[in-house]
Design a protein around this motif. Structure first.
Motif, PDB file in Angstrom:
ATOM      1  N   LYS A 113       0.839  -1.204   0.000  1.00 47.51           N
ATOM      2  CA  LYS A 113       0.000   0.000   0.000  1.00 47.51           C
ATOM      3  C   LYS A 113       0.870   1.248   0.000  1.00 47.51           C
ATOM      4  O   LYS A 113       0.597   2.204  -0.709  1.00 47.51           O
ATOM      5  N   ASP A 148       1.780   6.825  -6.636  1.00 44.13           N
ATOM      6  CA  ASP A 148       0.733   7.810  -6.943  1.00 44.13           C
ATOM      7  C   ASP A 148       1.206   9.222  -6.610  1.00 44.13           C
ATOM      8  O   ASP A 148       0.939  10.165  -7.367  1.00 44.13           O
ATOM      9  N   ALA A 149       1.916   9.363  -5.485  1.00 44.97           N
ATOM     10  CA  ALA A 149       2.419  10.683  -5.095  1.00 44.97           C
ATOM     11  C   ALA A 149       3.438  11.180  -6.104  1.00 44.97           C
ATOM     12  O   ALA A 149       3.437  12.363  -6.473  1.00 44.97           O
ATOM     13  N   LYS A 194       3.619  10.286  -9.290  1.00 45.00           N
ATOM     14  CA  LYS A 194       2.868  10.627 -10.506  1.00 45.00           C
ATOM     15  C   LYS A 194       2.242  12.004 -10.360  1.00 45.00           C
ATOM     16  O   LYS A 194       2.265  12.810 -11.299  1.00 45.00           O
ATOM     17  N   GLU A 195       1.661  12.240  -9.199  1.00 46.45           N
ATOM     18  CA  GLU A 195       0.998  13.527  -8.958  1.00 46.45           C
ATOM     19  C   GLU A 195       2.002  14.668  -9.039  1.00 46.45           C
ATOM     20  O   GLU A 195       1.709  15.724  -9.609  1.00 46.45           O
ATOM     21  N   SER A 243       2.413   1.709  -3.489  1.00 49.27           N
ATOM     22  CA  SER A 243       1.492   2.232  -4.505  1.00 49.27           C
ATOM     23  C   SER A 243       1.137   3.688  -4.196  1.00 49.27           C
ATOM     24  O   SER A 243       0.993   4.489  -5.104  1.00 49.27           O
ATOM     25  N   SER A 244       1.006   4.029  -2.925  1.00 49.66           N
ATOM     26  CA  SER A 244       0.710   5.428  -2.604  1.00 49.66           C
ATOM     27  C   SER A 244       1.917   6.309  -2.918  1.00 49.66           C
ATOM     28  O   SER A 244       1.760   7.465  -3.307  1.00 49.66           O
TER      29      SER A 244
END
Length: 120
Positions: free
Chosen positions: A18, A25-26, A28-29, A21-22
């Motif tokens: 988790k 995502d961070a 990517k953001e 993946s977070s």
């Protein structure tokens, strides 16, 4: 004790998964941030536009289909009327021919009788 260790390992793996993946995502953001949001908004707008156009086309297809069915019915009725008129015309002509042939036959019989009377 083995059961507790297995539970901890699976929790750590799940937690790490988790967290990984977070983290992705961070990242990517951070890298794409505003661009992804803009792309998502554009894609949503395109989706709405495509669905709207699809609905318009379906309505148009339905309208054209009903008009075609109505035209086919009208044409079928017209053809049936014309065929009936042609049948009546042909029957009338055949009746006229039959009468004309009957008249010829009658005339030939009359001529034969006339010839016989003359011959007497």
């Amino acid at each position: 004790m083995k059961k507790d260790t297995k539970a901890e390992i699976s929790e750590n793996l799940n937690g790490e998964h988790k967290n990984a993946s977070s983290k992705i995502d961070a990242i990517k953001e951070l890298i794409f941030g505003e661009n992804i949001q803009e792309y998502n908004e554009e894609f949503e707008a395109l989706k709405k536009d495509i669905l709207h156009k699809k609905n318009e086309l379906q309505e148009l297809i339905s309208s054209v289909e009903s008009e075609l069915l109505q035209s086919i019915d009208s044409l079928s009725t017209d053809i049936n009327i014309r065929v009936t008129e042609l049948e009546n015309t042909v029957n009338d002509k055949l009746d006229d021919l039959g009468d004309k042939k009957a008249d010829r036959k009658l005339l030939s019989e009359l001529f034969i009788k006339l010839g016989e009377k003359i011959a007497e």
